[in-house]
Design an enzyme around this catalytic site. Structure first.
Site, short mmCIF file in Angstrom:
data_model
loop_
_atom_site.label_atom_id
_atom_site.label_comp_id
_atom_site.label_asym_id
_atom_site.label_seq_id
_atom_site.Cartn_x
_atom_site.Cartn_y
_atom_site.Cartn_z
N ASP A 291 0.83 -1.19 0.00
CA ASP A 291 0.00 0.00 0.00
C ASP A 291 0.88 1.25 0.00
O ASP A 291 1.93 1.29 0.64
CB ASP A 291 -0.90 -0.04 1.24
CG ASP A 291 -1.91 1.09 1.26
OD1 ASP A 291 -2.67 1.21 0.27
OD2 ASP A 291 -1.95 1.83 2.24
N GLU A 338 1.11 -0.49 -5.09
CA GLU A 338 -0.05 0.41 -5.13
C GLU A 338 0.49 1.81 -5.41
O GLU A 338 0.98 2.50 -4.51
CB GLU A 338 -0.80 0.35 -3.79
CG GLU A 338 -2.13 1.11 -3.80
CD GLU A 338 -1.97 2.58 -3.44
OE1 GLU A 338 -2.01 3.42 -4.38
OE2 GLU A 338 -1.81 2.88 -2.26
N ASP A 391 -11.29 1.36 -1.86
CA ASP A 391 -11.45 2.79 -1.59
C ASP A 391 -12.36 3.48 -2.60
O ASP A 391 -12.64 4.69 -2.45
CB ASP A 391 -10.09 3.49 -1.61
CG ASP A 391 -9.31 3.29 -0.32
OD1 ASP A 391 -9.93 3.04 0.73
OD2 ASP A 391 -8.06 3.38 -0.36
#
Length: 493
Positions: A291, A338, A391
């Protein structure tokens, strides 16, 4: 190798007792993936969640979430009864998790199971504790002390234990011995059950895509036990915290509040803590999505105490030095970077130098510029394409809320003006599946054609996130067949 998979958090499985778990529903979902020709199951971080219930704010980067322990397994061992589990109030909506009721019900049941388990006579448990002592001892003590102080953050504990004075640690270890073993027991049960799920996935030809947040929570065993790793002052308060600058998600930016790393110290220690962390991830997962990958190039530093992220600034991260060390220490590993958000040339260079595939999210592709990097004709093969992530809104919800201009761009790009509205989400799925991207991952909600009520998370908001659950028997035989045929048509079987 072309392949595809689905994104579904463990918590979103339709397991009994209020939240998704390592129950038979996890095994049934793996069967569904196999039956539809998928090769990947992407999940969210598995750590024990703190206040706000976000898997990205965990009490430990190494520990597992006790909520995911399948109570039916404990019933089968004779440590709980079905009547005890059924008597609890798990909430009254099958599609949403009631975390307050989960908390009030789960831990008393898990404590009963522990007290009946005679776990100290289990050699496998003792071996587990020894093999994981580099994180488990601190975590179990942290949770036991936290419980003693009424759940307060460690920064509010008595100074002697907050600062980890050896005499205080010894005293609490003796006083809270039973609680410490309880938290070790929970981790043993978690990892045993997850190992069985992962092994079953491998038997069915499915790999697990896990997720490692770049940061750890301030209120965590990681920060309490290793303050030297973070930008803290002499009172162990943060000097600055993590977040993101203002962007399309939030006009004031995202104030995550996580402590920032002292990268100079990590470098001097040859990134030892990071190597242990990443190695641990690869025990849990086959592929790891890192992430906020851009934070390794530059990270956003917000003064501690600020109420928004607007006054932050960028500082230099470790760059390829960390990943060179990782390849030397751990060998080549399957990683997804990411790399979403505003990217600089140095981030692009870091991605190229690492060789890791980045992410392409189709919901970001269509805007008034008509020149987005997320348009499929710009992809190379070494990337992972999504319709959306945890998200994002669901694709149906996204269509509902986008501007007329952006919708017009999307429909023109896909030549979808004549597609019935109730079928338009399939056009976006098809666009992802037929792209050149080696890997395609579709959120389950998009295959099910669900609207915004099924959104997992809205960044920079509190209260309604991380709650959605898939309904039982959500996938009809017709739907499974449609997914299989699309997967075959686009060469991803």
């Amino acid at each position: 190798m072309r392949r595809s998979g689905m994104l579904l958090p463990i918590a979103s499985l339709p397991s009994p007792y209020g939240i998704g778990a390592f129950s038979k529903e996890a095994y049934e979902f793996i069967d569904l993936l196999r039956d539809t020709g998928q090769k990947l199951w992407q999940i969210l971080p598995l750590g024990p969640t703190s206040y706000g219930d976000s898997p990205y704010q965990s009490f430990s980067t190494f520990a597992g979430n006790p909520y995911f322990i399948d109570l039916n397994v404990l019933i089968g061992k004779g440590w709980l009864t079905k009547e005890e589990c059924d008597a609890c109030d798990w909430g009254d909506h099958p599609s949403y998790i009631d975390y307050g009721k989960i908390y009030e019900s789960r831990f008393p049941l898990l404590r009963k199971a522990f007290e009946r388990s005679k776990i100290l006579s289990d050699g496998n448990f003792l071996t587990f504790c020894v093999e994981n002592n580099h994180w488990l001892d601190d975590y179990a003590l942290y949770m036991a002390v936290k419980n003693k102080f009424g759940g307060k953050s460690w920064i509010e504990w008595d100074e002697e234990v907050r600062l980890r004075e050896p005499a205080a640690l010894k005293r609490y270890q003796d006083e809270l011995r039973e609680d410490i073993i309880f938290y070790q027991y929970l981790q043993f049960e978690f990892f045993e059950q997850w190992k069985n799920v992962k092994n079953y996935a491998h038997e069915k030809g499915i790999q697990i895509v896990g997720d490692i947040p770049i940061y750890v929570a301030f209120d965590s065993a990681d920060t309490w036990a290793n303050p030297e790793l973070f930008q803290l002052d002499e009172n162990n308060l943060p000097v600055a915290v993590a977040g993101c600058p203002p962007d399309g998600f939030s006009a004031t930016g995202q104030l995550w509040g996580n402590p920032l790393y002292r990268w100079d110290y990590h470098k001097r220690m040859h990134y030892g803590w990071w190597m242990r962390r990443i190695a641990h991830c690869f025990k849990l997962f086959d592929i790891v999505r890192i992430d906020h990958f851009r934070g390794f190039d530059e990270y956003y530093s917000i003064p501690y105490g600020d109420e928004t992220a607007q006054n932050g600034h960028w500082e230099k991260g470790p760059g390829m030095d960390l990943f060179h060390t990782m390849k030397e220490e751990l060998g080549e590993r399957n990683i997804i970077a990411e790399d979403l958000g505003f990217l600089t040339e140095t981030v692009y260079k870091l991605l190229r130098d690492s060789g890791y595939p980045g992410m392409k999210v189709l919901q970001f592709a269509f805007d008034t510029s008509e020149n987005s990097d997320y348009l499929t004709y710009k992809y190379d093969r070494n990337c992972v394409v999504y319709t959306g992530t945890h998200d994002n809104d669901t694709t149906v919800g996204w269509y509902e809320h986008m501007t007329n201009w952006d919708r017009d761009v999307a429909l023109r790009y896909m030549n979808s003006f004549h597609t019935p509205k109730e079928e338009q989400h399939w056009d976006l799925i098809s666009l992802a599946m037929r792209s050149v991207a080696d890997t395609c991952i579709i959120p389950v909600q998009d295959y099910l054609g669900l609207g915004s009520e099924a959104r997992i998370n809205t960044p920079s908001t509190l209260g309604d996130n991380w709650k959605w659950r898939m309904s039982k028997n959500a996938f009809s035989d017709e739907l499974k067949g449609r997914i299989w045929h699309m997967t075959k048509l686009y060469g991803r079987l």
